[in-house]
Design a protein around this motif. Structure first.
Motif, PDB file in Angstrom:
ATOM      1  N   ILE A 160       0.855  -1.199   0.000  1.00 10.85           N
ATOM      2  CA  ILE A 160       0.000   0.000   0.000  1.00 10.85           C
ATOM      3  C   ILE A 160       0.889   1.246   0.000  1.00 10.85           C
ATOM      4  N   LEU A 161       0.615   2.151  -0.937  1.00 14.87           N
ATOM      5  CA  LEU A 161       1.489   3.312  -1.149  1.00 14.87           C
ATOM      6  C   LEU A 161       0.821   4.614  -0.714  1.00 14.87           C
ATOM      7  N   PRO A 162       1.621   5.603  -0.267  1.00 12.97           N
ATOM      8  CA  PRO A 162       1.111   6.953  -0.025  1.00 12.97           C
ATOM      9  C   PRO A 162       1.280   7.793  -1.296  1.00 12.97           C
ATOM     10  N   ALA A 189      -2.010   5.194  -4.044  1.00 10.11           N
ATOM     11  CA  ALA A 189      -2.763   6.207  -3.285  1.00 10.11           C
ATOM     12  C   ALA A 189      -3.797   6.850  -4.201  1.00 10.11           C
ATOM     13  N   GLY A 219      -8.729   3.902   0.391  1.00  9.90           N
ATOM     14  CA  GLY A 219      -8.067   3.088   1.398  1.00  9.90           C
ATOM     15  C   GLY A 219      -9.002   2.163   2.151  1.00  9.90           C
ATOM     16  N   VAL A 227      -5.559  -5.881   2.653  1.00 10.29           N
ATOM     17  CA  VAL A 227      -4.922  -6.334   3.900  1.00 10.29           C
ATOM     18  C   VAL A 227      -5.659  -7.552   4.466  1.00 10.29           C
ATOM     19  N   PHE A 237       3.253  -1.718   4.096  1.00  6.32           N
ATOM     20  CA  PHE A 237       2.468  -0.474   4.094  1.00  6.32           C
ATOM     21  C   PHE A 237       3.372   0.725   4.305  1.00  6.32           C
ATOM     22  N   THR A 238       3.176   1.768   3.519  1.00  2.00           N
ATOM     23  CA  THR A 238       3.800   3.067   3.790  1.00  2.00           C
ATOM     24  C   THR A 238       2.702   4.113   3.816  1.00  2.00           C
ATOM     25  N   GLY A 239       2.644   4.866   4.903  1.00  2.00           N
ATOM     26  CA  GLY A 239       1.612   5.903   5.036  1.00  2.00           C
ATOM     27  C   GLY A 239       1.640   6.473   6.435  1.00  2.00           C
ATOM     28  N   SER A 240       0.515   7.001   6.858  1.00  2.00           N
ATOM     29  CA  SER A 240       0.468   7.692   8.148  1.00  2.00           C
ATOM     30  C   SER A 240       0.464   6.696   9.312  1.00  2.00           C
ATOM     31  N   VAL A 243      -3.208   5.338  10.069  1.00  2.00           N
ATOM     32  CA  VAL A 243      -3.663   4.235   9.208  1.00  2.00           C
ATOM     33  C   VAL A 243      -2.758   3.012   9.417  1.00  2.00           C
ATOM     34  N   VAL A 247      -3.849  -0.905   9.779  1.00  2.00           N
ATOM     35  CA  VAL A 247      -3.310  -1.945   8.885  1.00  2.00           C
ATOM     36  C   VAL A 247      -2.546  -2.990   9.704  1.00  2.00           C
ATOM     37  N   GLU A 261       6.030   1.522   7.266  1.00  2.00           N
ATOM     38  CA  GLU A 261       6.865   2.733   7.145  1.00  2.00           C
ATOM     39  C   GLU A 261       5.924   3.902   7.378  1.00  2.00           C
ATOM     40  N   GLY A 264       6.718  10.852  10.750  1.00  2.00           N
ATOM     41  CA  GLY A 264       7.879  11.297  11.520  1.00  2.00           C
ATOM     42  C   GLY A 264       7.766  12.753  11.921  1.00  2.00           C
ATOM     43  N   PHE A 399       3.396  17.812   7.850  1.00  2.00           N
ATOM     44  CA  PHE A 399       3.433  17.386   6.454  1.00  2.00           C
ATOM     45  C   PHE A 399       3.175  18.562   5.514  1.00  2.00           C
ATOM     46  N   TYR A 463      16.680   1.288   5.901  1.00  2.00           N
ATOM     47  CA  TYR A 463      15.718   2.381   6.020  1.00  2.00           C
ATOM     48  C   TYR A 463      14.449   1.919   6.716  1.00  2.00           C
TER      49      TYR A 463
END
Ligand code: NAD
Length: 499
Positions: A160-162, A189, A219, A227, A237-240, A243, A247, A261, A264, A399, A463
């Motif tokens: 899942i992408l942002p 996204a 989403g 998921v 998963f990369t996002g907030s 969420v 997930v 991921e 920050g 952000f 990373y």
């Protein structure tokens, strides 16, 4: 230069842009579509993408499952050839991908979109290169024993992408999963699906059908169904962070491995001995101002030592005043547009709060830098000085292009403030006394620390975040092995040779 004045990527003239299942462009089973519009030229229609739901997830996962046995059975050198061929195709189409991503994300072509499409090619090249490194070990168990482990693909990956850097994040997941012998279903996204669809098309020219599938949709509807799908063996998963918790819980409930991921609020700390021009440039780079601050690794809390506070702050503000806010496709533009109205209003809310506080100094109000003839979600760089680390703007991930600056005098105190965050993704330390800098690097609670540099991830580095910034590592050979393979141990007792 406007979008019309550029050589328009063909995809933008299609109108309806199918998502990618089993090597084909398809509409959603339910026949519904989502409109993709430009964040930098409001009202400009870029295309429609399918609004995928559970039935589409079923189709995509079935395609990925059907493709899995043959793909995982290939010699690693064959997967390597395919990934390297895709890398070359990405480089050949780099400008088209950059134009597309600038159009759908609002990120500036020169400062963001072009470097991102290069990074995507580099990631396919890197993971193609290391695909022969998926190795096990043999134990020295003695004569008559063969005790060995093998690393096997996890199976079908649901990724899942942002929207903030869709190509780079697709590049963290797709080639790594494929190199290890997995097949993949990617959920793009909803705000930035076009480039990811184009990437799937380029991949399809070098892969069997079903190895890479791309879904578009919301989403809660499409992402959540992916998921939850019993045919998905691993979730990436990369996002907030909010969420990510949902997930992570859903994946945990199904007992499938998950990498997260997340967000920050990374500290940038400047020691007095590093109050130079390179540091000032690096503060801007680390804060990702040229991505409008829309980066999980943005160094958005700037801790300046009192001895150099005013000097460094003045120089940071002077540099920021030189950044050109404008049309992402204009070569002169440094900062493009924010992604959408919700994000824009949210960031404006934080800025209003800063402007209204009597106990804070507005060192730079970015509104003055936004040309009045622009019609999009544009904001200039904004800096709030003499902030407190407990203040909401210093704790929450904004952000957006908003930097808070906090004074410090004592090293223990600044490291405590830096670590006083529920996030732990990146950190930037500016200090020429390397004993001090490396001791601080040891003490900082984050997954990635940079010393005297502020750039982006290097292909092949470890990373990922700690604390609420995530679980797991991607981007490197170790990350690929950790995230996209599982170990099987095989213990064999060998019989003495028969006469
Ligand atoms: P988001 O969490 O709102 O959405 C991310 C993706 O999750 C989207 O594709 C969305 O459709 C999907 N989604 C939403 N609800 C879902 C659900 N219930 N189930 C499954 N999927 C769902 O994040 P965003 O606004 O797209 O991106 C910005 C956030 O991403 C920021 O917090 C940023 O820090 C983070 N981010 C982290 C990294 C990293 O590497 N750590 C990189 C980029 C962005």
């Amino acid at each position: 230069m406007t979008l019309e004045a550029q050589a328009l990527p063909e995809l933008l003239s299609r109108g309806d842009v199918g998502m990618h299942i089993n090597g084909e462009a398809v509409a959603a089973v339910g026949g519904q579509w989502l409109e993709v519009t430009s964040p930098s030229a409001l009202g400009k229609f870029l295309g429609r993408v399918p609004r995928a739901a559970a039935a589409d997830v079923d189709r995509a996962v079935a395609a990925a499952r059907a493709a899995l046995p043959a793909w995982r059975a290939l010699p690693a050198t064959e997967r390597q050839k395919a990934l390297l061929a895709i890398a070359e195709s990405i480089f050949a189409h780099a400008e088209e991908l950059a134009l597309l991503t600038a159009a759908d994300t609002g990120n500036a072509l020169r400062t963001q979109a072009r470097p991102e499409s290069q990074t995507l090619g580099n990631l396919f090249r890197y993971f193609g290169g290391v695909s022969t490194e998926v190795k096990g070990v043999v134990l020295p168990a003695g004569e008559g024993q063969l005790q060995y482990s093998i690393r096997q693909p996890v199976g079908v990956v649901g990724a899942i992408l942002p929207w903030n850097s869709p190509l780079m994040i697709a590049g963290m997941k797709i080639p790594a999963a494929l190199a290890a012998g997995n097949t993949i279903v990617v959920k793009a996204a909803e705000d930035a699906p076009l480039t990811v669809i184009r990437l799937a098309e380029l991949c399809a020219e070098h892969l069997p059908p079903g190895v890479v599938n791309v879904l578009t949709g919301y989403g809660e509807e499409c992402g959540a169904a992916l998921v939850a799908h019993p045919g998905v063996d691993k979730v990436s998963f990369t996002g907030s962070t909010s969420v990510g918790r949902v997930v992570g819980s859903a994946a945990g409930n199904r007992l499938v491995p998950v990498s997260l991921e997340l967000g920050g609020k990374s500290p940038t700390i400047v020691w007095p001995d590093a109050a130079d021009d390179a540091t000032v440039d690096g503060i801007l780079t680390g804060m990702r101002f040229t991505r409008q601050g829309q980066s999980c690794t943005a160094g958005s809390r700037l801790f300046l030592h009192e001895d150099v506070y005013d000097d460094v702050l003045d120089r940071v503000v002077a540099k920021l005043k030189g950044l050109v806010v404008g049309d992402p496709l204009d070569e002169r533009t440094d900062m493009g547009a924010l992604i959408n109205q919700t994000q824009y209003e949210q960031v404006c809310g934080y800025i209003r709060e800063g402007l209204d506080r009597p106990d804070v100094v507005t060192a730079l109000d970015g509104a003055a830098q936004v040309p009045t003839d622009l019609n999009g979600y544009y904001l200039g760089p904004t800096v709030f000085s003499r902030a407190d680390n407990s203040w909401r703007l210093a704790r929450e991930e904004i952000f957006g292009p908003v930097l808070v600056v906090i004074p410090w005098r004592d090293e223990d105190e600044v490291l405590a403030m830096a670590n006083d965050s529920h996030y732990g993704l990146a950190a930037y330390l500016w200090c020429h006394d390397l004993d001090r800098a490396l001791t601080a690097a040891e003490r900082i609670e984050s997954g990635w620390v940079q010393v005297n540099q502020g750039g982006g991830q290097l292909v092949g580095q470890s990373y990922g975040g700690v604390k609420a910034s995530g679980i797991g590592r991607e981007f490197s050979l170790e990350g690929m092995l950790e995230s996209f393979t599982q170990i099987k141990q095989v213990n064999v007792k060998l019989s003495p040779a028969r006469p």
